[in-house]
Design a protein around this motif. Structure first.
Motif, PDB file in Angstrom:
ATOM      1  N   ALA A  79     -19.204   3.135  -5.447  1.00  0.00           N
ATOM      2  CA  ALA A  79     -19.549   1.921  -6.185  1.00  0.00           C
ATOM      3  C   ALA A  79     -18.512   0.809  -6.048  1.00  0.00           C
ATOM      4  CB  ALA A  79     -19.742   2.255  -7.666  1.00  0.00           C
ATOM      5  N   LEU A  80     -17.403   1.071  -5.339  1.00  0.00           N
ATOM      6  CA  LEU A  80     -16.330   0.085  -5.199  1.00  0.00           C
ATOM      7  C   LEU A  80     -16.639  -0.946  -4.126  1.00  0.00           C
ATOM      8  CD1 LEU A  80     -13.225   2.473  -5.303  1.00  0.00           C
ATOM      9  CD2 LEU A  80     -14.098   1.070  -7.177  1.00  0.00           C
ATOM     10  N   SER A  81     -15.915  -2.072  -4.180  1.00  0.00           N
ATOM     11  CA  SER A  81     -15.972  -3.056  -3.101  1.00  0.00           C
ATOM     12  C   SER A  81     -15.203  -2.510  -1.892  1.00  0.00           C
ATOM     13  CB  SER A  81     -15.348  -4.376  -3.555  1.00  0.00           C
ATOM     14  OG  SER A  81     -13.939  -4.211  -3.734  1.00  0.00           O
ATOM     15  N   ASP A  82     -15.340  -3.154  -0.749  1.00  0.00           N
ATOM     16  CA  ASP A  82     -14.652  -2.683   0.462  1.00  0.00           C
ATOM     17  C   ASP A  82     -13.139  -2.662   0.270  1.00  0.00           C
ATOM     18  OD1 ASP A  82     -17.059  -2.328   1.732  1.00  0.00           O
ATOM     19  OD2 ASP A  82     -16.985  -4.230   2.833  1.00  0.00           O
ATOM     20  N   LYS A  83     -12.604  -3.685  -0.367  1.00  0.00           N
ATOM     21  CA  LYS A  83     -11.155  -3.738  -0.575  1.00  0.00           C
ATOM     22  C   LYS A  83     -10.704  -2.655  -1.547  1.00  0.00           C
ATOM     23  CE  LYS A  83      -9.186  -7.794  -1.089  1.00  0.00           C
ATOM     24  NZ  LYS A  83      -8.663  -9.050  -1.719  1.00  0.00           N
ATOM     25  N   GLU A  84     -11.491  -2.438  -2.591  1.00  0.00           N
ATOM     26  CA  GLU A  84     -11.154  -1.388  -3.555  1.00  0.00           C
ATOM     27  C   GLU A  84     -11.253  -0.007  -2.922  1.00  0.00           C
ATOM     28  OE1 GLU A  84     -12.816  -3.956  -7.405  1.00  0.00           O
ATOM     29  OE2 GLU A  84     -14.065  -2.434  -6.439  1.00  0.00           O
ATOM     30  N   LYS A  85     -12.234   0.176  -2.038  1.00  0.00           N
ATOM     31  CA  LYS A  85     -12.344   1.448  -1.320  1.00  0.00           C
ATOM     32  C   LYS A  85     -11.118   1.698  -0.456  1.00  0.00           C
ATOM     33  CE  LYS A  85     -17.392   1.848  -1.014  1.00  0.00           C
ATOM     34  NZ  LYS A  85     -18.572   1.815  -0.127  1.00  0.00           N
ATOM     35  N   LEU A  86     -10.635   0.656   0.211  1.00  0.00           N
ATOM     36  CA  LEU A  86      -9.442   0.808   1.041  1.00  0.00           C
ATOM     37  C   LEU A  86      -8.236   1.195   0.186  1.00  0.00           C
ATOM     38  CD1 LEU A  86      -7.955   0.630   3.710  1.00  0.00           C
ATOM     39  CD2 LEU A  86      -7.774  -1.856   3.387  1.00  0.00           C
ATOM     40  N   ALA A  87      -8.096   0.572  -0.976  1.00  0.00           N
ATOM     41  CA  ALA A  87      -6.995   0.915  -1.878  1.00  0.00           C
ATOM     42  C   ALA A  87      -7.122   2.365  -2.347  1.00  0.00           C
ATOM     43  CB  ALA A  87      -6.989  -0.032  -3.070  1.00  0.00           C
ATOM     44  N   TYR A  88      -8.326   2.777  -2.694  1.00  0.00           N
ATOM     45  CA  TYR A  88      -8.598   4.161  -3.107  1.00  0.00           C
ATOM     46  C   TYR A  88      -8.141   5.122  -2.009  1.00  0.00           C
ATOM     47  CZ  TYR A  88     -11.790   7.999  -4.700  1.00  0.00           C
ATOM     48  OH  TYR A  88     -12.357   9.180  -5.126  1.00  0.00           O
ATOM     49  N   ARG A  89      -8.530   4.834  -0.763  1.00  0.00           N
ATOM     50  CA  ARG A  89      -8.176   5.725   0.346  1.00  0.00           C
ATOM     51  C   ARG A  89      -6.672   5.765   0.560  1.00  0.00           C
ATOM     52  NH1 ARG A  89     -12.494   2.956   2.929  1.00  0.00           N
ATOM     53  NH2 ARG A  89     -11.101   2.017   4.469  1.00  0.00           N
ATOM     54  N   CYS A  90      -6.023   4.612   0.482  1.00  0.00           N
ATOM     55  CA  CYS A  90      -4.568   4.566   0.654  1.00  0.00           C
ATOM     56  C   CYS A  90      -3.867   5.422  -0.400  1.00  0.00           C
ATOM     57  CB  CYS A  90      -4.064   3.123   0.575  1.00  0.00           C
ATOM     58  SG  CYS A  90      -4.510   2.083   1.968  1.00  0.00           S
ATOM     59  N   ILE A  91      -4.304   5.290  -1.633  1.00  0.00           N
ATOM     60  CA  ILE A  91      -3.684   6.049  -2.723  1.00  0.00           C
ATOM     61  C   ILE A  91      -3.967   7.539  -2.563  1.00  0.00           C
ATOM     62  CG2 ILE A  91      -3.655   6.424  -5.218  1.00  0.00           C
ATOM     63  CD1 ILE A  91      -4.460   3.428  -5.501  1.00  0.00           C
ATOM     64  N   TYR A  92      -5.225   7.865  -2.316  1.00  0.00           N
ATOM     65  CA  TYR A  92      -5.599   9.279  -2.227  1.00  0.00           C
ATOM     66  C   TYR A  92      -4.846   9.989  -1.097  1.00  0.00           C
ATOM     67  CZ  TYR A  92      -8.329  13.516  -2.085  1.00  0.00           C
ATOM     68  OH  TYR A  92      -8.695  14.835  -2.112  1.00  0.00           O
ATOM     69  N   ASN A  93      -4.702   9.330   0.023  1.00  0.00           N
ATOM     70  CA  ASN A  93      -4.065   9.970   1.176  1.00  0.00           C
ATOM     71  C   ASN A  93      -2.589  10.249   0.968  1.00  0.00           C
ATOM     72  OD1 ASN A  93      -6.482   9.943   2.515  1.00  0.00           O
ATOM     73  ND2 ASN A  93      -5.959   8.298   3.924  1.00  0.00           N
ATOM     74  N   ASP A  94      -1.949   9.557   0.015  1.00  0.00           N
ATOM     75  CA  ASP A  94      -0.509   9.729  -0.193  1.00  0.00           C
ATOM     76  C   ASP A  94      -0.147  10.370  -1.529  1.00  0.00           C
ATOM     77  OD1 ASP A  94       0.016   8.632   2.242  1.00  0.00           O
ATOM     78  OD2 ASP A  94       0.735   6.703   1.496  1.00  0.00           O
ATOM     79  N   ILE A  95      -1.071  10.368  -2.482  1.00  0.00           N
ATOM     80  CA  ILE A  95      -0.694  10.656  -3.868  1.00  0.00           C
ATOM     81  C   ILE A  95      -0.203  12.078  -4.081  1.00  0.00           C
ATOM     82  CG2 ILE A  95      -2.976  11.389  -4.698  1.00  0.00           C
ATOM     83  CD1 ILE A  95      -0.502   9.048  -6.508  1.00  0.00           C
ATOM     84  N   PHE A  96      -0.660  13.039  -3.286  1.00  0.00           N
ATOM     85  CA  PHE A  96      -0.255  14.422  -3.496  1.00  0.00           C
ATOM     86  C   PHE A  96       1.201  14.661  -3.128  1.00  0.00           C
ATOM     87  CE2 PHE A  96      -4.831  14.661  -3.414  1.00  0.00           C
ATOM     88  CZ  PHE A  96      -5.098  15.536  -4.457  1.00  0.00           C
ATOM     89  N   GLY A  97       1.799  13.742  -2.359  1.00  0.00           N
ATOM     90  CA  GLY A  97       3.223  13.833  -2.071  1.00  0.00           C
ATOM     91  C   GLY A  97       4.095  13.206  -3.138  1.00  0.00           C
ATOM     92  N   GLN A  98       3.463  12.573  -4.133  1.00  0.00           N
ATOM     93  CA  GLN A  98       4.138  11.936  -5.266  1.00  0.00           C
ATOM     94  C   GLN A  98       5.225  10.931  -4.846  1.00  0.00           C
ATOM     95  OE1 GLN A  98       5.314  14.244  -8.614  1.00  0.00           O
ATOM     96  NE2 GLN A  98       3.420  15.418  -8.688  1.00  0.00           N
ATOM     97  N   PRO A  99       4.889   9.969  -3.991  1.00  0.00           N
ATOM     98  CA  PRO A  99       5.855   8.905  -3.673  1.00  0.00           C
ATOM     99  C   PRO A  99       6.038   7.973  -4.862  1.00  0.00           C
ATOM    100  CG  PRO A  99       3.720   8.379  -2.740  1.00  0.00           C
ATOM    101  CD  PRO A  99       3.599   9.764  -3.315  1.00  0.00           C
ATOM    102  N   GLU A 100       7.137   7.232  -4.869  1.00  0.00           N
ATOM    103  CA  GLU A 100       7.387   6.300  -5.966  1.00  0.00           C
ATOM    104  C   GLU A 100       6.401   5.147  -5.951  1.00  0.00           C
ATOM    105  OE1 GLU A 100      11.398   4.998  -5.967  1.00  0.00           O
ATOM    106  OE2 GLU A 100      12.234   6.995  -6.305  1.00  0.00           O
ATOM    107  N   ARG A 101       5.957   4.758  -4.771  1.00  0.00           N
ATOM    108  CA  ARG A 101       4.969   3.691  -4.662  1.00  0.00           C
ATOM    109  C   ARG A 101       4.164   3.906  -3.393  1.00  0.00           C
ATOM    110  NH1 ARG A 101       8.783  -1.603  -3.277  1.00  0.00           N
ATOM    111  NH2 ARG A 101       9.444  -0.933  -1.191  1.00  0.00           N
ATOM    112  N   ILE A 102       2.965   3.336  -3.372  1.00  0.00           N
ATOM    113  CA  ILE A 102       2.057   3.498  -2.239  1.00  0.00           C
ATOM    114  C   ILE A 102       1.570   2.116  -1.827  1.00  0.00           C
ATOM    115  CG2 ILE A 102      -0.141   4.456  -1.476  1.00  0.00           C
ATOM    116  CD1 ILE A 102       0.266   6.701  -3.531  1.00  0.00           C
ATOM    117  N   SER A 103       1.669   1.836  -0.544  1.00  0.00           N
ATOM    118  CA  SER A 103       1.223   0.545  -0.028  1.00  0.00           C
ATOM    119  C   SER A 103      -0.297   0.448  -0.075  1.00  0.00           C
ATOM    120  CB  SER A 103       1.704   0.377   1.419  1.00  0.00           C
ATOM    121  OG  SER A 103       1.292  -0.876   1.932  1.00  0.00           O
ATOM    122  N   VAL A 104      -0.787  -0.662  -0.621  1.00  0.00           N
ATOM    123  CA  VAL A 104      -2.224  -0.903  -0.732  1.00  0.00           C
ATOM    124  C   VAL A 104      -2.504  -2.326  -0.256  1.00  0.00           C
ATOM    125  CG1 VAL A 104      -2.574   0.719  -2.623  1.00  0.00           C
ATOM    126  CG2 VAL A 104      -1.974  -1.664  -3.136  1.00  0.00           C
TER     127      VAL A 104
END
Length: 407
Positions: A79-104
């Motif tokens: 249900a997200l916009s294209d930009k929101e989907k890209l942010a979702y993917r960026c976060i999901y792909n990195d979040i399990f490593g628990q970085p301090e910040r994730i580029s979006v």
């Protein structure tokens, strides 16, 4: 000429450097695969489907629960916009490593909120992720700054233990069961094992499945996690319910059974009685939006999901639905089935208030319920046939008979 030679040298160095980096990264990935044998499910960089790759984190595989088959859709992502989907993917792909910040991608605050909410609702396994997040902008760069509720290693342990508990619950039931029977078994297991209470982990699936207590969010995420594992499509839903004095925030599930969507609220099917005892009920098992709206309001879920079917409504499917013409026979059969299944109660729904009131008059004022208990006594040696508890829900047209047993 000299300037061109310098450029050529720089270009060659850059090419060599890139080749070296690629070879190093490939070697790291090979080592990680050899050491851990683990893979993670990631979004494809150029699409919206899932691919399987390994990823490096300090010589350890980033933990993403490979027990999820991803046979089910991610409805909030869709249900997200294209930009929101890209942010979702960026976060999901990195979040399990628990970085301090994730580029979006460069986002507005409301766009990050939409992506973050979708991420949390779609993925119950993110049990280490807090409820808040910050959008950090530095020049041309934009970052998602998460809040973690536990360390990387604590999260790894919690996810693995929760996965094991979920699989243990699933293994208790027939692997040949259809989707309805599977949902019913997992719903009843969760309601029987878990108690409604607040506290640490209560809003996550590990609270419900490991600690045995949870809030509505914990119940919802635990059931969704198990449904994700067995491949039954579901989607978290939010809204309000009334506690008798005011509306309070609430969470439950929409579930697809054979392509038919309905609501399932395990929290409200797990009431605690005045004496502190628990019974697993089914008044909110596979119900339509029309029926749910009797008690739930401001229902929020992706617009493409419509829960308008009663095909798998528990009372209809289990022949526990009473009309003016058949309620005595339905109740007699329901009592027998409940006792055969070693239940301590039987529950029914009526098609009208008139039918419910007539049944209550016949059963409890005229005493017909005791005759029904006598007829069913051969199914349970210690059943008390002269004593019965009951509750009537006039708003939802439901009747609950509570059996008594000899010590």
């Amino acid at each position: 000429m000299h300037f061109k030679n310098v450029l050529a040298v720089i270009l060659v160095c850059c090419i060599l450097s890139l080749v070296g980096c690629a070879q190093t990264q490939q070697k790291v990935q090979e080592n990680i695969t050899a050491i851990t044998g683990r893979f993670v499910h990631l979004f494809d960089d150029v699409g919206e489907t899932f691919s399987v790759r390994s990823l490096e984190k300090s010589n350890q595989s980033i933990l993403e629960p490979e027990y999820i088959t991803w046979q089910t859709a991610r409805h909030y992502y869709d249900a997200l916009s294209d930009k929101e989907k890209l942010a979702y993917r960026c976060i999901y792909n990195d979040i399990f490593g628990q970085p301090e910040r994730i580029s979006v991608p460069m986002l507005k605050t409301e766009e990050l909120h939409a992506a973050f909410t979708a991420l949390r609702y779609d993925n119950p396994q993110l049990l280490f992720l807090g409820d808040d997040a910050t959008l950090l902008t530095a020049g041309m760069y934009c970052y998602f700054v998460p809040v973690y509720t536990m360390s990387y290693w604590d999260a790894r342990t919690a996810i693995e233990k929760t996965a094991a508990k979920a699989q243990e619950a699933i293994a208790l039931f027939s692997q040949n069961a259809d989707d309805y029977a599977t949902l019913l078994s997992l719903h009843d297991y969760l309601c029987d094992f878990c108690t409604y209470a607040d506290g640490k982990n209560a809003s996550h699936c590990n609270g419900a499945l490991l600690d045995g207590y949870a809030t509505c969010a914990g119940y919802t995420k635990a059931l969704k996690l198990m449904l994700d594992i067995v491949g039954i499509d579901s989607c978290a839903v939010t809204g309000n319910v009334s506690d008798g004095t005011a509306d309070i925030n609430h969470m439950w599930l929409a579930v697809s059974l054979d392509g038919v969507w309905s609501f399932c609220d395990p929290t409200w099917d797990d009431p605690v009685s005045e004496d502190g005892s628990q019974t697993v009920e089914h008044g909110y098992f596979s119900v339509s939006a029309q029926r749910l709206s009797l008690t739930h309001s401001d229902i929020q879920l992706p617009s493409h999901i419509v829960c308008d079917s009663e095909e798998y409504d528990y009372y209809l499917f289990e022949n526990l639905f009473c009309t003016q013409d058949n309620y005595l026979s339905v109740i007699a059969d329901g009592i027998a089935v409940a006792l055969q299944n070693e239940k301590t109660f039987a529950e029914f729904r009526f098609d009208s208030d008139d039918a419910l009131q007539d049944a209550a008059e016949i059963l409890f004022v005229e005493g017909e319920v005791y005759a029904l208990l006598e007829d069913a006594a051969f199914l349970c040696e210690n059943l008390q046939t002269k004593r019965i508890g009951y509750s009537v829900d006039e708003k939802r047209l439901q009747l609950k008979l509570i059996f008594s047993f000899e010590e």
